[in-house]
Design an enzyme around this catalytic site. Structure first.
Site, PDB file in Angstrom:
ATOM      1  N   ASP A  10       0.880  -1.156   0.000  1.00 57.60           N
ATOM      2  CA  ASP A  10       0.000   0.000   0.000  1.00 57.60           C
ATOM      3  C   ASP A  10       0.931   1.223   0.000  1.00 57.60           C
ATOM      4  O   ASP A  10       2.125   1.097   0.303  1.00 57.60           O
ATOM      5  CB  ASP A  10      -0.850  -0.061   1.273  1.00 57.60           C
ATOM      6  CG  ASP A  10      -1.703   1.161   1.466  1.00 57.60           C
ATOM      7  OD1 ASP A  10      -2.474   1.488   0.554  1.00 57.60           O
ATOM      8  OD2 ASP A  10      -1.605   1.796   2.539  1.00 57.60           O
ATOM      9  N   LEU A  11       0.416   2.401  -0.338  1.00 50.85           N
ATOM     10  CA  LEU A  11       1.309   3.573  -0.419  1.00 50.85           C
ATOM     11  C   LEU A  11       1.189   4.449   0.828  1.00 50.85           C
ATOM     12  O   LEU A  11       2.099   4.507   1.663  1.00 50.85           O
ATOM     13  CB  LEU A  11       0.981   4.368  -1.691  1.00 50.85           C
ATOM     14  CG  LEU A  11       1.817   5.607  -1.949  1.00 50.85           C
ATOM     15  CD1 LEU A  11       3.297   5.269  -2.071  1.00 50.85           C
ATOM     16  CD2 LEU A  11       1.355   6.303  -3.237  1.00 50.85           C
ATOM     17  N   ASP A  12       0.033   5.101   0.950  1.00 53.65           N
ATOM     18  CA  ASP A  12      -0.155   6.031   2.068  1.00 53.65           C
ATOM     19  C   ASP A  12      -0.176   5.274   3.394  1.00 53.65           C
ATOM     20  O   ASP A  12      -1.014   4.399   3.594  1.00 53.65           O
ATOM     21  CB  ASP A  12      -1.474   6.788   1.867  1.00 53.65           C
ATOM     22  CG  ASP A  12      -1.786   7.704   3.038  1.00 53.65           C
ATOM     23  OD1 ASP A  12      -0.838   8.139   3.723  1.00 53.65           O
ATOM     24  OD2 ASP A  12      -2.976   7.979   3.269  1.00 53.65           O
ATOM     25  N   THR A  18       1.390  10.269   3.406  1.00 52.47           N
ATOM     26  CA  THR A  18       0.697  11.308   2.638  1.00 52.47           C
ATOM     27  C   THR A  18      -0.598  11.739   3.326  1.00 52.47           C
ATOM     28  O   THR A  18      -1.205  12.731   2.919  1.00 52.47           O
ATOM     29  CB  THR A  18       0.391  10.838   1.192  1.00 52.47           C
ATOM     30  OG1 THR A  18       0.105   9.447   1.205  1.00 52.47           O
ATOM     31  CG2 THR A  18       1.547  11.099   0.258  1.00 52.47           C
ATOM     32  N   LYS A  46      -8.474   7.354   5.835  1.00 56.20           N
ATOM     33  CA  LYS A  46      -7.285   6.593   5.439  1.00 56.20           C
ATOM     34  C   LYS A  46      -7.653   5.344   4.641  1.00 56.20           C
ATOM     35  O   LYS A  46      -8.486   4.548   5.089  1.00 56.20           O
ATOM     36  CB  LYS A  46      -6.458   6.214   6.671  1.00 56.20           C
ATOM     37  CG  LYS A  46      -5.729   7.405   7.247  1.00 56.20           C
ATOM     38  CD  LYS A  46      -4.759   7.012   8.331  1.00 56.20           C
ATOM     39  CE  LYS A  46      -4.054   8.259   8.856  1.00 56.20           C
ATOM     40  NZ  LYS A  46      -3.202   7.949  10.012  1.00 56.20           N
ATOM     41  N   GLY A  47      -7.047   5.199   3.484  1.00 54.49           N
ATOM     42  CA  GLY A  47      -7.276   4.025   2.644  1.00 54.49           C
ATOM     43  C   GLY A  47      -8.578   4.077   1.854  1.00 54.49           C
ATOM     44  O   GLY A  47      -8.871   3.184   1.074  1.00 54.49           O
ATOM     45  N   SER A 115      -2.430   0.583  -4.389  1.00 55.00           N
ATOM     46  CA  SER A 115      -2.897   1.790  -3.691  1.00 55.00           C
ATOM     47  C   SER A 115      -4.214   2.293  -4.272  1.00 55.00           C
ATOM     48  O   SER A 115      -4.460   2.169  -5.466  1.00 55.00           O
ATOM     49  CB  SER A 115      -1.832   2.883  -3.842  1.00 55.00           C
ATOM     50  OG  SER A 115      -2.345   4.139  -3.463  1.00 55.00           O
ATOM     51  N   ALA A 116      -5.027   2.909  -3.412  1.00 56.73           N
ATOM     52  CA  ALA A 116      -6.278   3.515  -3.868  1.00 56.73           C
ATOM     53  C   ALA A 116      -6.030   4.850  -4.565  1.00 56.73           C
ATOM     54  O   ALA A 116      -6.914   5.386  -5.238  1.00 56.73           O
ATOM     55  CB  ALA A 116      -7.186   3.742  -2.664  1.00 56.73           C
ATOM     56  N   LYS A 146     -10.951  -0.830  -1.964  1.00 52.04           N
ATOM     57  CA  LYS A 146     -10.757  -1.711  -0.806  1.00 52.04           C
ATOM     58  C   LYS A 146     -11.948  -1.513   0.138  1.00 52.04           C
ATOM     59  O   LYS A 146     -12.404  -0.381   0.255  1.00 52.04           O
ATOM     60  CB  LYS A 146      -9.457  -1.359  -0.073  1.00 52.04           C
ATOM     61  CG  LYS A 146      -8.198  -1.456  -0.936  1.00 52.04           C
ATOM     62  CD  LYS A 146      -6.998  -0.834  -0.208  1.00 52.04           C
ATOM     63  CE  LYS A 146      -5.821  -0.653  -1.139  1.00 52.04           C
ATOM     64  NZ  LYS A 146      -4.671   0.042  -0.523  1.00 52.04           N
ATOM     65  N   GLU A 170      -0.081  -3.345   4.632  1.00 53.40           N
ATOM     66  CA  GLU A 170      -1.217  -2.411   4.696  1.00 53.40           C
ATOM     67  C   GLU A 170      -1.291  -1.691   6.042  1.00 53.40           C
ATOM     68  O   GLU A 170      -0.979  -2.277   7.068  1.00 53.40           O
ATOM     69  CB  GLU A 170      -2.517  -3.198   4.526  1.00 53.40           C
ATOM     70  CG  GLU A 170      -3.227  -3.015   3.221  1.00 53.40           C
ATOM     71  CD  GLU A 170      -3.758  -1.618   2.933  1.00 53.40           C
ATOM     72  OE1 GLU A 170      -3.856  -0.795   3.856  1.00 53.40           O
ATOM     73  OE2 GLU A 170      -4.078  -1.366   1.768  1.00 53.40           O
ATOM     74  N   ASP A 171      -1.756  -0.438   6.022  1.00 49.27           N
ATOM     75  CA  ASP A 171      -1.924   0.289   7.281  1.00 49.27           C
ATOM     76  C   ASP A 171      -3.389   0.522   7.624  1.00 49.27           C
ATOM     77  O   ASP A 171      -3.686   1.108   8.662  1.00 49.27           O
ATOM     78  CB  ASP A 171      -1.224   1.657   7.209  1.00 49.27           C
ATOM     79  CG  ASP A 171      -1.979   2.625   6.329  1.00 49.27           C
ATOM     80  OD1 ASP A 171      -2.357   2.229   5.196  1.00 49.27           O
ATOM     81  OD2 ASP A 171      -2.219   3.764   6.757  1.00 49.27           O
TER      82      ASP A 171
END
Ligand code: B16
Ligand code: MG
Length: 229
Positions: A10-12, A18, A46-47, A115-116, A146, A170-171
């Site tokens: 995942d990115l953020d 971010t 988030k996400g 990532s979303a 997601k 994943e966070d």
């Protein structure tokens, strides 16, 4: 031939924070619309996809907008958000991420982004790590957000690797659920009390090594049993 393994990031919240820039841009929009938006409320975004984030923001402000207005508002927020991320550089990569990505590369493990965000490529470019990814699946490529598993399944499919050979980092709870639904192993990055059902939770990448990832893939676990109904 060696069995291929895949690490999906995942990115953020995993590679970079971010969320703080999303927060600043949503807060500016909320203030323009006449209400306050707090860091605590930002946790709910988030996400979550951009359009869904806007719906949550409008709910918080008790406002109703037409679809056309919602599109304009999301665009406005994104313009501000992009101004922030264009100022980023590689110093913002979270601790331990770069050496871990490099170790994966050296050991021949494939690397994907899941990532979303529709701005994922811009962010990876700013961080100067785009080249490390074998495939980039972002919000421009998938239609289901997601916890739908599409974003992770597509990454594995594009690389021809079965889901059971993939580990997702994943966070966000929605991302953990998406990874489990995809039939993949999942490592939560952050606070264990917020990351229920992950196979393993780490505070960050400083103490996680490729050997840990391989051990996780070898462990047989009834993945579906962990998914919330
Ligand atoms: P954009 P991730 C997500 O990134 C963010 O966590 C979420 O807050 C944001 O709304 C979403 O991307 C969409 O981002 O507006 O740039 O398309 O955690 O999936 O990497
Ligand atoms: Mg995230």
């Amino acid at each position: 031939m060696d069995i291929l393994h895949l690490a999906i990031f995942d990115l953020d919240g995993v590679i970079v924070d971010t969320a703080k820039y999303h927060y600043l841009a949503w807060k500016r929009l909320a203030e323009e619309l006449g209400f306050q938006f707090t860091p605590a409320a930002n946790e709910r975004l988030k996400g979550v996809s951009r359009q869904r984030s806007l719906e949550i923001l409008l709910e918080i402000g008790g406002l109703r907008k037409t679809e056309e207005e919602r599109i304009q508002l999301a665009e406005k927020k994104n313009t501000w958000y992009v101004e922030y991320i264009l100022q980023m550089d590689k110093s913002e990569i979270l601790p331990g991420v770069l050496p871990f990505l490099q170790e994966l590369k050296d050991r021949g493990i494939k690397i994907a982004l899941g990532s979303a965000s529709k701005n994922a490529r811009t962010i990876l470019d700013r961080l100067e790590i785009t080249e490390l990814f074998d495939v980039i699946v972002d919000g421009n490529l998938v239609s289901q957000a997601k916890p739908d598993p599409e974003v992770f399944l597509l990454g594995a499919e594009l690389l021809g690797i079965p889901p059971r050979s993939a580990v997702v980092f994943e966070d966000a709870q929605a991302g953990i659920e998406a990874a489990l639904r995809a039939g993949m192993k999942v490592v939560g990055v952050g606070d264990p009390s917020l990351l229920r059902n992950a196979h393993h939770v780490i505070p960050g990448f400083a103490s996680f090594k490729v050997e840990d990832l391989l051990r996780l893939l070898e462990a047989a676990a009834p993945l579906e049993a962990h998914v919330n109904p």
